[in-house]
Design a protein around this motif. Structure first.
Motif, PDB file in Angstrom:
ATOM      1  N   ILE A 205       0.861  -1.184   0.000  1.00 15.80           N
ATOM      2  CA  ILE A 205       0.000   0.000   0.000  1.00 15.80           C
ATOM      3  C   ILE A 205       0.897   1.233   0.000  1.00 15.80           C
ATOM      4  CG2 ILE A 205      -1.825   1.238   1.238  1.00 15.80           C
ATOM      5  CD1 ILE A 205      -2.544  -1.484   2.550  1.00 15.80           C
ATOM      6  N   TRP A 206       0.700   2.107  -0.994  1.00 12.39           N
ATOM      7  CA  TRP A 206       1.543   3.287  -1.187  1.00 12.39           C
ATOM      8  C   TRP A 206       0.716   4.557  -1.073  1.00 12.39           C
ATOM      9  CZ3 TRP A 206       6.682   1.996  -2.696  1.00 12.39           C
ATOM     10  CH2 TRP A 206       6.863   0.672  -3.126  1.00 12.39           C
ATOM     11  N   ASP A 207       1.336   5.619  -0.590  1.00 18.50           N
ATOM     12  CA  ASP A 207       0.772   6.965  -0.684  1.00 18.50           C
ATOM     13  C   ASP A 207       1.086   7.472  -2.078  1.00 18.50           C
ATOM     14  OD1 ASP A 207       0.406   9.774  -0.667  1.00 18.50           O
ATOM     15  OD2 ASP A 207       0.693   9.857   1.496  1.00 18.50           O
ATOM     16  N   ASN A 208       0.060   7.685  -2.910  1.00 17.30           N
ATOM     17  CA  ASN A 208       0.364   8.020  -4.300  1.00 17.30           C
ATOM     18  C   ASN A 208       0.796   9.470  -4.515  1.00 17.30           C
ATOM     19  OD1 ASN A 208      -2.050   9.509  -4.427  1.00 17.30           O
ATOM     20  ND2 ASN A 208      -3.198   7.836  -5.384  1.00 17.30           N
ATOM     21  N   ARG A 209       0.782  10.272  -3.459  1.00 18.02           N
ATOM     22  CA  ARG A 209       1.314  11.635  -3.594  1.00 18.02           C
ATOM     23  C   ARG A 209       2.822  11.667  -3.375  1.00 18.02           C
ATOM     24  NH1 ARG A 209      -3.259  13.856   0.364  1.00 18.02           N
ATOM     25  NH2 ARG A 209      -2.716  11.803   1.205  1.00 18.02           N
ATOM     26  N   THR A 210       3.314  10.815  -2.477  1.00 12.60           N
ATOM     27  CA  THR A 210       4.750  10.785  -2.182  1.00 12.60           C
ATOM     28  C   THR A 210       5.431   9.538  -2.726  1.00 12.60           C
ATOM     29  OG1 THR A 210       4.374   9.658  -0.063  1.00 12.60           O
ATOM     30  CG2 THR A 210       4.326  12.071  -0.057  1.00 12.60           C
ATOM     31  N   MET A 211       4.641   8.531  -3.114  1.00  8.05           N
ATOM     32  CA  MET A 211       5.124   7.220  -3.548  1.00  8.05           C
ATOM     33  C   MET A 211       5.986   6.562  -2.471  1.00  8.05           C
ATOM     34  SD  MET A 211       3.538   6.468  -6.177  1.00  8.05           S
ATOM     35  CE  MET A 211       4.333   4.905  -6.449  1.00  8.05           C
ATOM     36  N   LEU A 212       5.615   6.799  -1.209  1.00  5.00           N
ATOM     37  CA  LEU A 212       6.240   6.120  -0.083  1.00  5.00           C
ATOM     38  C   LEU A 212       5.333   4.980   0.368  1.00  5.00           C
ATOM     39  CD1 LEU A 212       7.529   9.167   2.008  1.00  5.00           C
ATOM     40  CD2 LEU A 212       8.859   7.686   0.486  1.00  5.00           C
ATOM     41  N   GLN A 213       5.939   3.863   0.725  1.00  2.31           N
ATOM     42  CA  GLN A 213       5.171   2.696   1.148  1.00  2.31           C
ATOM     43  C   GLN A 213       4.582   2.930   2.532  1.00  2.31           C
ATOM     44  OE1 GLN A 213       7.163  -1.119   0.534  1.00  2.31           O
ATOM     45  NE2 GLN A 213       6.137  -1.923   2.354  1.00  2.31           N
ATOM     46  N   LYS A 214       3.261   2.711   2.659  1.00  6.90           N
ATOM     47  CA  LYS A 214       2.576   2.922   3.926  1.00  6.90           C
ATOM     48  C   LYS A 214       2.397   1.635   4.714  1.00  6.90           C
ATOM     49  CE  LYS A 214      -0.763   5.813   4.322  1.00  6.90           C
ATOM     50  NZ  LYS A 214      -2.060   6.517   4.197  1.00  6.90           N
ATOM     51  N   ASN A 215       2.180   0.524   3.998  1.00  7.77           N
ATOM     52  CA  ASN A 215       1.898  -0.719   4.705  1.00  7.77           C
ATOM     53  C   ASN A 215       2.114  -1.902   3.775  1.00  7.77           C
ATOM     54  OD1 ASN A 215       1.128  -2.078   7.096  1.00  7.77           O
ATOM     55  ND2 ASN A 215      -0.496  -0.578   7.455  1.00  7.77           N
ATOM     56  N   ALA A 249      -7.504  -0.916   3.887  1.00  8.99           N
ATOM     57  CA  ALA A 249      -6.366  -0.174   3.352  1.00  8.99           C
ATOM     58  C   ALA A 249      -5.681   0.677   4.411  1.00  8.99           C
ATOM     59  CB  ALA A 249      -6.817   0.713   2.189  1.00  8.99           C
ATOM     60  N   GLY A 250      -6.399   0.972   5.503  1.00 10.71           N
ATOM     61  CA  GLY A 250      -5.818   1.808   6.550  1.00 10.71           C
ATOM     62  C   GLY A 250      -4.854   1.065   7.452  1.00 10.71           C
ATOM     63  N   ASN A 251      -5.208  -0.148   7.871  1.00 10.99           N
ATOM     64  CA  ASN A 251      -4.357  -0.878   8.813  1.00 10.99           C
ATOM     65  C   ASN A 251      -3.830  -2.208   8.262  1.00 10.99           C
ATOM     66  OD1 ASN A 251      -6.531  -2.665   8.948  1.00 10.99           O
ATOM     67  ND2 ASN A 251      -7.330  -1.799  10.847  1.00 10.99           N
ATOM     68  N   ALA A 252      -4.137  -2.516   7.006  1.00 12.59           N
ATOM     69  CA  ALA A 252      -3.638  -3.720   6.322  1.00 12.59           C
ATOM     70  C   ALA A 252      -4.142  -5.017   6.948  1.00 12.59           C
ATOM     71  CB  ALA A 252      -2.103  -3.719   6.264  1.00 12.59           C
ATOM     72  N   GLN A 253      -5.238  -4.953   7.694  1.00  5.31           N
ATOM     73  CA  GLN A 253      -5.809  -6.151   8.297  1.00  5.31           C
ATOM     74  C   GLN A 253      -6.882  -6.741   7.387  1.00  5.31           C
ATOM     75  OE1 GLN A 253      -4.577  -7.494  11.302  1.00  5.31           O
ATOM     76  NE2 GLN A 253      -3.047  -5.936  10.783  1.00  5.31           N
ATOM     77  N   ILE A 254      -7.056  -8.062   7.457  1.00  6.51           N
ATOM     78  CA  ILE A 254      -8.078  -8.698   6.644  1.00  6.51           C
ATOM     79  C   ILE A 254      -9.462  -8.370   7.188  1.00  6.51           C
ATOM     80  CG2 ILE A 254      -7.970 -10.890   7.938  1.00  6.51           C
ATOM     81  CD1 ILE A 254      -8.419 -12.267   5.155  1.00  6.51           C
ATOM     82  N   SER A 255     -10.375  -8.031   6.282  1.00  4.97           N
ATOM     83  CA  SER A 255     -11.739  -7.661   6.658  1.00  4.97           C
ATOM     84  C   SER A 255     -12.736  -8.778   6.395  1.00  4.97           C
ATOM     85  CB  SER A 255     -12.176  -6.407   5.890  1.00  4.97           C
ATOM     86  OG  SER A 255     -11.304  -5.328   6.126  1.00  4.97           O
ATOM     87  N   GLY A 256     -12.405  -9.678   5.479  1.00  4.23           N
ATOM     88  CA  GLY A 256     -13.306 -10.775   5.145  1.00  4.23           C
ATOM     89  C   GLY A 256     -12.733 -11.587   4.002  1.00  4.23           C
ATOM     90  N   SER A 257     -13.278 -12.784   3.793  1.00  2.43           N
ATOM     91  CA  SER A 257     -12.840 -13.620   2.681  1.00  2.43           C
ATOM     92  C   SER A 257     -13.990 -14.512   2.244  1.00  2.43           C
ATOM     93  CB  SER A 257     -11.628 -14.469   3.078  1.00  2.43           C
ATOM     94  OG  SER A 257     -11.978 -15.405   4.088  1.00  2.43           O
ATOM     95  N   ILE A 258     -13.972 -14.894   0.976  1.00  3.84           N
ATOM     96  CA  ILE A 258     -15.001 -15.780   0.441  1.00  3.84           C
ATOM     97  C   ILE A 258     -14.346 -16.792  -0.501  1.00  3.84           C
ATOM     98  CG2 ILE A 258     -17.083 -14.372   0.624  1.00  3.84           C
ATOM     99  CD1 ILE A 258     -16.513 -13.175  -2.044  1.00  3.84           C
ATOM    100  N   THR A 259     -14.823 -18.009  -0.451  1.00  2.00           N
ATOM    101  CA  THR A 259     -14.438 -19.006  -1.449  1.00  2.00           C
ATOM    102  C   THR A 259     -15.339 -18.779  -2.645  1.00  2.00           C
ATOM    103  OG1 THR A 259     -13.828 -20.538   0.316  1.00  2.00           O
ATOM    104  CG2 THR A 259     -14.096 -21.456  -1.884  1.00  2.00           C
TER     105      THR A 259
END
Length: 340
Positions: A205-215, A249-259
């Motif tokens: 996950i990148w900040d597209n204004r600075t192109m620095l990696q956030k997570n 996208a804020g904390n890089a944690q999984i929110s859900g999944s589906i098969t």
């Protein structure tokens, strides 16, 4: 399941059949009222497109052949196998300053005007840098953001950032951004973030204004990511094992999944209403509805649509505020339009 699809009376017809590639469908959504929608799929070293009227009755076909570039970046004969470039992904990119057709190929990145008539720029991929994980040279993953930024991923896990002028051919590589240890499979962006994924299942996950990696989102299993999309603050990622996973996208944690599918998922797409479309080698189009947000995500299954004896390789919503979709199938010259 609340969405029912009916095939349009007239499918979109292109000259060449679609290759078996992930995300092998792109749609040019008009930014001006009088502009027409364009559909396109990739076939080996060619891109086949159709310009279509709103009711689908009038269609104009077109094609683009990848330019073969030889030694010293000079044109090579198109039938010389040493220099032929094959398309890995094609995408229409709508930027505030300009609209483009971008071909991510095995040897180069090629940029055209949306109708394919004017070649604007070619960037040859680096053949000399060693890579620990990829045996072939390719570019894949295409997105645009900001006023004039175009990003394309490559086999070395790098993101190539191009600056696009309002007119003319003065397109140049602004920056090469390392990040992944494996080849990039998908790039998506919104007003704030750039999301990149790779063959190992890692998401950055990148900040597209600075192109620095956030997570970073580490791989969940040994299945690679085939496609990504983004809705609000929720990242959707599809996998070769048939799973779709959703991440905050804020904390890089999984929110859900589906098969989601029985076989490899080849493409997913989100619209602004929270609908997610997925297609697979299992012949099914499936629609899912997201509600809430990434922290409290609710997922419902809205539709199954079976296309008999067809490996489905691309899906796109026709409009970002509606549920109509287009689907491309392997080894077919028809792009199927499904209307809700």
């Amino acid at each position: 399941m609340s969405i029912k699809y009916t095939p349009a009376a007239q499918p979109v017809l292109v000259k060449w059949s679609a290759s078996h590639l992930s995300n092998n469908l792109t749609i040019y959504r008009p930014t001006e009222p009088r502009q027409l929608k364009m559909f396109g799929t990739s076939h080996k070293s060619g891109f086949a497109m159709a310009t279509v009227s709103e009711d689908g009755t009038k269609q104009i076909q077109g094609q683009v052949i990848c330019r073969a570039i030889g030694k010293n970046n000079t044109p090579a004969p198109e039938n010389d196998a040493r220099f032929i470039a094959y398309i890995v992904q094609a995408a229409y990119v709508n930027l505030p300053v300009r609209n483009l057709l971008v071909l991510a190929c095995t040897k180069s990145i090629q940029i055209y005007e949306p109708d394919g008539t004017t070649h604007l720029h070619i960037h040859m991929l680096d053949k000399t840098s060693p890579n620990r994980t990829e045996s072939s040279i390719y570019s894949r993953g295409i997105t645009g953001f900001g006023q004039n930024s175009l990003c394309v991923g490559n086999h070395q896990g790098e993101i190539l950032l191009f600056s696009i002028p309002p007119k003319g051919t003065n397109i140049f590589l602004k920056e090469t951004i390392p990040g992944h240890q494996h080849g990039i499979t998908s790039l998506v962006s919104n007003s704030e973030l750039l999301i990149s994924s790779d063959t190992n299942g890692t998401i950055l996950i990148w900040d597209n204004r600075t192109m620095l990696q956030k997570n970073v989102i580490e791989p969940m299993d040994d299945s690679g990511i085939t496609s990504t999309s983004i809705w609000k603050n929720c990242i959707a990622a599809s996998y070769a094992n048939g799973m779709i996973r959703f991440f905050d996208a804020g904390n890089a944690q999984i929110s859900g999944s589906i098969t989601a599918h029985a076989r490899c998922i080849n493409a997913i797409d989100c619209n602004e209403e929270g609908l997610v479309a997925s297609v697979s080698d299992d012949c099914y189009v499936r629609i899912w509805k997201l509600s809430g947000d990434a922290e409290n995500l609710q997922i419902s299954h809205e539709c199954n649509y079976h296309i008999e004896n067809s490996q489905l390789v691309g899906v796109k919503f026709l409009h970002l505020l509606r549920s109509d979709i287009a689907v491309s199938t392997y080894d077919s010259t028809e792009i199927i339009v499904l209307r809700a």
